[in-house]
Enzyme design. Structure first.
Site, PDB file in Angstrom:
ATOM      1  N   CYS A   9       0.824  -1.175  -0.169  1.00  0.00           N
ATOM      2  CA  CYS A   9      -0.027   0.079  -0.085  1.00  0.00           C
ATOM      3  C   CYS A   9       0.907   1.193   0.134  1.00  0.00           C
ATOM      4  CB  CYS A   9      -1.075  -0.142   1.305  1.00  0.00           C
ATOM      5  SG  CYS A   9      -0.168  -0.056   2.672  1.00  0.00           S
ATOM      6  N   ASN A  12       2.319   1.308   4.406  1.00  0.00           N
ATOM      7  CA  ASN A  12       2.491   0.403   5.078  1.00  0.00           C
ATOM      8  C   ASN A  12       2.186   0.225   6.482  1.00  0.00           C
ATOM      9  OD1 ASN A  12       5.388  -1.988   5.537  1.00  0.00           O
ATOM     10  ND2 ASN A  12       3.431  -2.573   5.098  1.00  0.00           N
ATOM     11  N   CYS A  14      -1.450   0.943   7.323  1.00  0.00           N
ATOM     12  CA  CYS A  14      -3.016   0.541   7.568  1.00  0.00           C
ATOM     13  C   CYS A  14      -3.442  -0.636   6.705  1.00  0.00           C
ATOM     14  CB  CYS A  14      -3.843   1.689   6.927  1.00  0.00           C
ATOM     15  SG  CYS A  14      -3.614   3.480   8.015  1.00  0.00           S
ATOM     16  N   ARG A  15      -3.262  -0.544   5.395  1.00  0.00           N
ATOM     17  CA  ARG A  15      -3.895  -1.667   4.700  1.00  0.00           C
ATOM     18  C   ARG A  15      -3.092  -2.815   4.647  1.00  0.00           C
ATOM     19  NH1 ARG A  15      -5.155   1.973  -0.257  1.00  0.00           N
ATOM     20  NH2 ARG A  15      -3.231   2.843   0.652  1.00  0.00           N
ATOM     21  N   SER A  16      -1.803  -2.576   4.029  1.00  0.00           N
ATOM     22  CA  SER A  16      -1.066  -4.037   3.862  1.00  0.00           C
ATOM     23  C   SER A  16      -0.546  -4.801   5.261  1.00  0.00           C
ATOM     24  CB  SER A  16       0.043  -3.419   2.879  1.00  0.00           C
ATOM     25  OG  SER A  16       0.930  -2.750   3.448  1.00  0.00           O
ATOM     26  N   ASP A 125      -8.324   3.785   1.370  1.00  0.00           N
ATOM     27  CA  ASP A 125      -7.204   4.235   1.989  1.00  0.00           C
ATOM     28  C   ASP A 125      -8.004   4.686   3.089  1.00  0.00           C
ATOM     29  OD1 ASP A 125      -5.270   5.338   3.634  1.00  0.00           O
ATOM     30  OD2 ASP A 125      -4.421   6.709   2.120  1.00  0.00           O
TER      31      ASP A 125
END
Ligand code: 4NP
Length: 158
Positions: A9, A12, A14-16, A125
């Site tokens: 993401c 690195n 939040c999402r990934s 995001d």
């Protein structure tokens, strides 16, 4: 042959790292940790070395997953070290593709190409959102990781 998966993401945090924790936990439960390696990275260095955002850690913990990864930046050498590279959104995918050269081993896909719901959309995001944005991201990542794991299992048997 071992399969290596990298989630990417922007930051690195939040999402990934959330996708990383979810897939790692599914892999462990399936007894496949010796065959599947999971990692994550960001295309930007703003949060280098940081633990995942507290809100990602919170939603993960709610589902029994502890996120311990420290943010790192995506490096062109990752293209040669991973079999699957999953970008959280189209911009992440474009930023990865800039580094592709002739002998890239990885398939670079959108994370939600594996999501049975709203396939191929971005994982939004959640950084400027509230906790509920993280809950929604968790749901889409969980669905996508389950489908991805099935695909990797098939690949392991080929
Ligand atoms: P991620 O979210 O890409 O899912 O880790 C973000 C984290 C930080 C920022 C943007 C997105 N930021 O602008 O600092």
């Amino acid at each position: 042959m071992k399969k290596r998966v990298l989630f990417v993401c922007l930051g690195n945090i939040c999402r990934s790292p959330l996708a990383h924790g979810i897939l790692e936990s599914m892999v462990r439960e399936a007894g496949l940790s010796h065959l599947i390696e999971v990692d994550s990275a960001g295309t930007a260095s703003y949060h280098l070395g940081e633990l995942a955002d507290l809100r990602s850690r919170k939603v993960a913990e709610k589902h029994g997953i502890r996120l311990t990864h420290r943010a790192r930046v995506f490096a062109p050498r990752d293209l040669h070290a991973f079999d699957y590279i999953l970008a959280m959104d189209c911009q992440n995918q474009k930023d990865i593709l800039k580094h592709v050269d002739g002998d890239c081993l990885a398939t670079i896909q959108l994370m939600r190409s594996y999501d049975p719901v709203n396939q191929n959309e971005d994982v939004p995001d959640p950084y400027y959102g509230d906790q509920s944005a993280f809950e929604e991201v968790f749901e889409m990542l969980q669905r996508s990781c389950a489908a991805l794991l099935e695909e990797i299992k098939l690949e392991l048997h080929r």
